[in-house]
Structures are given as structure tokens and as C-alpha cells.
Design a protein around this motif. Structure first.
Motif, short mmCIF file in Angstrom:
data_model
loop_
_atom_site.label_atom_id
_atom_site.label_comp_id
_atom_site.label_asym_id
_atom_site.label_seq_id
_atom_site.Cartn_x
_atom_site.Cartn_y
_atom_site.Cartn_z
N ARG A 174 0.83 -1.20 0.00
CA ARG A 174 0.00 0.00 0.00
C ARG A 174 0.87 1.26 0.00
O ARG A 174 0.51 2.28 -0.60
CB ARG A 174 -0.94 0.00 1.21
CG ARG A 174 -0.25 0.05 2.56
CD ARG A 174 -1.23 0.05 3.71
NE ARG A 174 -0.55 0.16 4.99
CZ ARG A 174 -0.18 1.31 5.54
NH1 ARG A 174 -0.45 2.44 4.91
NH2 ARG A 174 0.44 1.35 6.70
N ASN A 177 2.19 1.80 -3.43
CA ASN A 177 1.13 2.40 -4.25
C ASN A 177 1.01 3.89 -3.98
O ASN A 177 0.76 4.68 -4.90
CB ASN A 177 -0.20 1.71 -3.97
CG ASN A 177 -0.22 0.26 -4.46
OD1 ASN A 177 0.54 -0.10 -5.36
ND2 ASN A 177 -1.07 -0.56 -3.87
N ALA A 178 1.15 4.29 -2.70
CA ALA A 178 1.09 5.70 -2.36
C ALA A 178 2.23 6.46 -3.03
O ALA A 178 2.03 7.58 -3.53
CB ALA A 178 1.16 5.88 -0.84
N SER A 181 1.40 6.90 -6.68
CA SER A 181 0.35 7.92 -6.86
C SER A 181 0.93 9.32 -6.69
O SER A 181 0.60 10.24 -7.46
CB SER A 181 -0.78 7.69 -5.86
OG SER A 181 -1.41 6.45 -6.07
N PHE A 257 -5.55 11.75 -6.90
CA PHE A 257 -4.89 10.72 -6.10
C PHE A 257 -4.54 11.19 -4.69
O PHE A 257 -3.95 10.43 -3.92
CB PHE A 257 -3.62 10.25 -6.80
CG PHE A 257 -3.89 9.43 -8.03
CD1 PHE A 257 -4.25 8.10 -7.94
CD2 PHE A 257 -3.81 10.01 -9.29
CE1 PHE A 257 -4.50 7.34 -9.08
CE2 PHE A 257 -4.06 9.26 -10.43
CZ PHE A 257 -4.41 7.93 -10.32
N ALA A 260 -5.94 8.98 -1.79
CA ALA A 260 -5.29 7.67 -1.76
C ALA A 260 -3.87 7.77 -1.21
O ALA A 260 -3.42 6.90 -0.45
CB ALA A 260 -5.26 7.07 -3.17
N GLU A 263 -4.14 8.18 2.57
CA GLU A 263 -4.55 6.95 3.24
C GLU A 263 -3.42 5.93 3.31
O GLU A 263 -3.25 5.25 4.33
CB GLU A 263 -5.75 6.33 2.50
CG GLU A 263 -6.24 5.02 3.12
CD GLU A 263 -7.35 4.39 2.32
OE1 GLU A 263 -7.78 3.28 2.68
OE2 GLU A 263 -7.80 5.00 1.32
N SER A 264 -2.64 5.81 2.25
CA SER A 264 -1.64 4.75 2.16
C SER A 264 -0.27 5.14 2.69
O SER A 264 0.52 4.27 3.06
CB SER A 264 -1.52 4.28 0.70
OG SER A 264 -2.75 3.83 0.20
N ARG A 322 -17.05 8.75 4.46
CA ARG A 322 -15.85 7.95 4.72
C ARG A 322 -15.81 7.43 6.15
O ARG A 322 -16.20 8.11 7.10
CB ARG A 322 -14.58 8.78 4.45
CG ARG A 322 -14.43 9.18 2.99
CD ARG A 322 -14.25 7.95 2.09
NE ARG A 322 -14.17 8.29 0.68
CZ ARG A 322 -15.19 8.36 -0.15
NH1 ARG A 322 -16.41 8.15 0.30
NH2 ARG A 322 -15.02 8.64 -1.42
N ASN A 324 -12.70 5.54 6.85
CA ASN A 324 -11.27 5.52 7.06
C ASN A 324 -10.83 6.90 7.56
O ASN A 324 -11.12 7.92 6.94
CB ASN A 324 -10.54 5.17 5.76
CG ASN A 324 -9.04 5.08 5.93
OD1 ASN A 324 -8.35 6.09 5.95
ND2 ASN A 324 -8.54 3.86 6.06
N ARG A 327 -8.41 8.99 5.20
CA ARG A 327 -9.11 9.41 3.99
C ARG A 327 -10.14 10.49 4.32
O ARG A 327 -10.34 11.43 3.55
CB ARG A 327 -9.77 8.21 3.31
CG ARG A 327 -10.35 8.52 1.94
CD ARG A 327 -10.83 7.25 1.27
NE ARG A 327 -9.74 6.55 0.63
CZ ARG A 327 -9.39 6.68 -0.65
NH1 ARG A 327 -10.04 7.54 -1.41
NH2 ARG A 327 -8.41 5.99 -1.16
#
Length: 512
Positions: A174, A177-178, A181, A257, A260, A263-264, A322, A324, A327
Motif C-alpha cells: 500500500r 502504491n502511495a 500515486s 490521487f 489515496a 490513506e496509504s 468515509r 477511514n 481518507r
């Protein structure tokens, strides 16, 4: 040979080099951290944090010295813009000093919040602190630069440092991925800004923002049509500059993005991006406004207003749905972006001072909110979903009450600084006058109370019955985190109860 080199360095630092001395000090401390980290044992890694804090302190003291020089210069010539040098590519003025101090404060807060967190995560601490200092250097260059090359250098320094920080915790998909992004966001912003700068250079044959603004002003005074400025290339160039900064401040529709990434990414870096990197984006937008957009404000007011309205609506509606926590805070930050942009719509002194005040207190209230999440994560709590906050008051009443204060500040509930920040923007809109936008802003401020209130309510209610008590870890807050959270809650409350000193700083930034 050595004596000659020393004289050259001394002459540079006594001349134009003094303008970038705060940035140079941060670079030296960052390099020092990278060098000594190899010889520090595991139980000596805290020295990296001490050196990083020392770097911010030295840089802050140099800013204070520069403030004295500017005051002395203005005593002689009240119309002086500030200290201009390095071939007119760097400007040290009250605007720069205000934002540079904010960047240093944000960096120091994250350093203090990260020490225990990094010990728990067993991450490479030397590179982490060095990257924070390099990111701060990039932000300061973005604001002090009045030449497009310096601005781009600062942007790339900030972007590369934040990209490496976003993917700092290796091995977690994750987080990778962050990082990807964020790399995409950085690439979009850099490409769009570079395109705008290239168009302006081809039109005006200069890379200096001040000269570009002077040419635009002369053409306007001579009656040259401003159909978005002089012609479609100018209009396109300014559209690209505006879009590039919208990427940096997470404005809708260019926020793709940002939630995201928040969050990550690791909690400290998510907080740093939300309070420091976003502030740097606003500072760059305001620089562009003062040099370029100011001469066509009546035409661009619809752009600022449209982006502000959409950001407020989308941020609030998305945050309300939301669960989370990070987020939710990210979408709440998008709504905060919309609220701040309304000060640009007002376009008056009250609007600009309100924006400065808002950006200043936003650094501390965002740092406080993410600081509590950092404490929860380092103690073994997931702190990812709202339900993970259940029972926080019974585990740590202090942490729960601090979270309540920060949520109240973000929501704009009196007597916190967040309330006055929103009040000053609404007051500026009424004075503009834009009463419809003022009413719209008030309604959206009330909407934010709902989702920030959800976070606070989960922290104050009892834990779920299906979670055994043994699974609830005991919270411990380190001394560094105590200092950072105390500073954050102090500003969140003091700036609301006694705002005059903070307002003076905000007005100073625009020379008011």
C-alpha cells in the motif's frame, strides 16, 4: 589556495549568498545527518532528530536576522520590496519570511512526532530526517524564487523528497502504491507548470516573474485587450500555471490521487503533505497572483470561485461518507482548500490576511490531528477506521481530549482558531461584496461539523463489546510528541482566544 577559497565563501555569504543562507544551513545539516548516521548505533539514532531540529533552529534564527535587514531597508526606503539578489532570481520579503517560518515549524513538528514512531517501525532514521530537511529547502526555494528556474528547482526538490518519504516504509504494497500515486501527481504538476513557464518565456523572453508582470501591466495600461490576458497564448499559459498549483493544493477537480496518497502513506508523511506541502502550493499560487494574475483579477475571479465551490462541496460530501480516518481527513483537507480559496475570490486586504491566518493555524491543527494518529499507530492500534478509535478516552483521556480539540478546530467551532479562520474569510466575502458565497461558505462550514464530530464521538464513546480489553494497547506519548502536541493545541486555542498577534503576522506577510 585554502585561504583564497575561504575568502570566496566569505564574500559570497556576505553578499547574495546571505539570501539563501537558511536553505544552505538546512542542506548542510541534512548532509551531516547522512554522514554520521552510518556510525551511530541503534540506541544513538535519536541524535539524527536532534541534528534535524538544530538545523531548523539555525535556519529560523537566520530568518530572524533577515527580518531585521528588511526592516532596516524599509526604514530607508518604505517602497522597497525586500532583499533581491542572485541576478534578481531570489526575493526575501515578508511574504517569504512568513511562509518559511511556517515550513520550519511544520518540519520541526513532524520531527518531534516521528522519533518514537520510527523507533517502533524500525525504519532508517537518518535518511528520513535528511529528506524532511531537503523537502523544507524545496518549499523555501519555491516561495523565495522570482525566477521560473528557481521555482522549478524548489518544486523538484520538494517533490523528490516527498516521493522518497511517501515510500519510506519498504515492503508494504500500500505504501508503494502511495509513492506511485504521489509520483504521478508530481509529474502532472511539474509538466503543467513547466508548460506554462515555457509559453510565458516565448512570449516575453524572460524567466523573471517580476518582469513578466511588469510587461502585462504595461500592456493593460496601454489598452491592450485582456481577453484572459493579451491573447490566447497568455491565457493558456496562466491556465497552466493555475492548474499546476491546483495539483499541489489538492483542489477539485485535480485532487485525483491525493486521498489515496494520504490513506496509504505513513501517518507522519501524510500529515506533512497535508500541512506543509499544501501550504507551499498555496504560497506559490499567491506568488503567481501577486505577479501575474493580479492584473486580470476580475476575469479570473470566476476561476477561483468555481474551484473553491466545487472543492468545498466535493470535499464535504466525500468526507461525510468515509469511515477511514486518514481518507476522511484528506477529503476534509480538500474542503479546507476550497474555503481558503474563497479569500482569493474576495481579493481584498481582509481576504488576503484571512488566507494567511487560515494557512498558519491549519499547519498546527493538521499536525495535531495526525499526531494523535501517529501515537495510536506506534502503540499497536490500527487507527485506520473510525471504529478503531472506540474507547480511546478510557485508554488515554489526554489523547482523546486533544483529538476533540483538534477536530473542533478543523470543524471551526468556537473558541478555536479554526472558527476565526473561517470567520475572517466570510467577513472578507461580505466586504467584497459576495454575500451569496459567504452564505455558501457558512453552510459548508456547518457540514464539516458532522464528519469531524464523528471522529471525536468515536474517541469519546466506550469500546465495542466484541473487542476484549486485553487487545486495547496502552498509549504512551514520548517527550518529543508531548512538545509537538502541546504546541499544536496551544496555537489551536490561543489563536482563537487572542488572535491579534497571529493576525499581525498574517498582515505582515502581505505588507499590510
Amino acid at each position: 589556495m585554502i585561504h583564497t577559497l575561504i575568502n570566496v565563501v566569505r564574500g559570497f555569504l556576505g553578499g547574495d549568498g546571505a539570501l539563501i543562507l537558511p536553505e544552505m544551513e538546512l542542506v548542510l545539516f541534512a548532509c551531516g545527518i547522512l554522514l554520521i548516521d552510518r556510525w551511530l548505533s541503534a540506541n544513538e539514532k535519536h541524535w539524527n532528530a536532534m541534528l534535524a531540529l538544530a538545523g531548523t533552529a539555525f535556519s529560523g534564527f537566520t530568518l530572524y536576522v533577515q527580518h531585521g535587514k528588511i526592516q532596516a531597508l524599509r526604514d530607508v526606503n518604505p517602497e522597497s520590496p525586500g532583499l533581491l539578489g542572485l541576478h534578481q532570481s531570489v526575493l526575501v520579503d515578508p511574504f517569504f519570511l512568513f511562509f518559511a517560518a511556517l515550513f520550519l515549524a511544520a518540519t520541526a513538528l513532524i520531527i518531534l512526532l516521528s522519533v518514537r514512531y520510527l523507533e517502533t517501525e524500525q525504519e532508517r532514521r537518518g535518511a528520513y530526517y535528511a529528506l524532511l530537511l531537503f523537502a523544507c529547502v524545496g518549499m523555501m526555494l519555491m516561495v523565495s524564487g522570482v525566477d521560473v528556474l528557481v521555482v522549478l528547482l524548489g518544486l523538484e526538490t520538494l517533490g523528490l523528497s516527498c516521493f522518497l518519504l511517501t515510500g519510506f516504509a519498504q515492503g508494504e504494497q500500500r505504501i508503494k502504491n502511495a509513492a506511485r500515486s504521489y509520483a504521478f501527481l508530481l509529474a502532472c504538476s511539474s509538466f503543467v507548470l513547466a508548460g506554462g513557464f515555457l509559453l510565458l518565456y516565448r512570449l516575453y523572453q524572460t524567466t523573471n516573474l517580476g518582469r513578466m508582470g511588469a510587461i502585462l501591466e504595461v500592456r493593460l495600461n496601454n489598452g491592450v485587450a485582456f481577453g484572459g490576458l493579451t491573447a490566447w497564448p497568455s491565457a493558456l499559459a496562466l491556465c497552466l500555471l493555475a492548474a499546476g498549483t491546483f495539483f499541489l493544493i489538492d483542489a477539485v477537480p485535480l485532487h485525483w490521487f491525493a486521498p489515496a496518497v494520504c490513506e496509504s502513506a505513513p501517518a507522519p508523511i501524510a500529515g506533512y503533505l497535508g500541512m506543509a506541502a499544501k501550504t507551499a502550493g498555496f504560497a506559490l499560487l499567491l506568488r503567481f497572483f501577486s505577479f501575474l494574475f493580479l492584473f486580470a483579477h476580475e476575469r479570473w475571479i470566476h476561476v477561483w470561485g468555481g474551484v473553491a465551490i466545487v472543492s468545498l462541496l466535493w470535499g464535504n460530501i466525500a468526507a461525510m461518507r468515509r469511515t477511514n480516518v486518514k481518507r476522511l481527513l484528506a477529503y476534509g483537507g480538500i474542503a479546507q482548500t476550497g474555503f481558503i480559496l474563497l479569500g482569493l475570490v474576495a481579493g481584498n486586504e481582509a481576504g488576503f490576511s484571512g488566507m494567511m491566518y487560515y494557512l498558519g493555524v491549519n499547519v498546527f491543527m493538521t499536525a495535531g490531528a495526525f499526531g494523535i494518529l501517529i501515537v495510536l499507530q506506534q502503540c499497536g492500534s490500527a487507527a485506520t477506521e473510525l471504529r478503531d478509535l472506540d474507547g480511546l478516552f478510557w485508554r488515554s483521556p489526554v489523547a482523546a481530549l486533544l483529538l476533540l480539540v483538534f477536530m473542533m478546530t478543523l470543524a471551526g467551532i468556537p473558541p478555536t482558531a479554526g472558527f476565526l479562520a473561517k470567520y475572517f474569510i466570510v467577513k472578507a466575502l461580505l466586504a467584497a461584496p459576495h454575500p451569496e458565497l459567504a452564505a455558501f461558505a457558512v453552510v459548508n462550514a456547518l457540514l464539516s461539523v458532522y464528519y469531524y464530530g464523528r471522529v471525536a464521538s468515536h474517541a469519546l464513546k466506550k469500546a465495542r463489546a466484541d473487542v476484549p480489553a486485553v487487545e486495547a494497547p496502552t498509549l504512551t506519548i514520548s517527550s518529543g510528541q508531548t512538545i509537538a502536541l502541546t504546541a499544536a493545541v496551544f496555537v489551536s486555542l490561543a489563536a482563537g482566544l487572542y488572535p491579534e498577534p497571529f493576525l499581525r503576522l498574517a498582515r505582515y506577510a502581505f505588507g499590510q
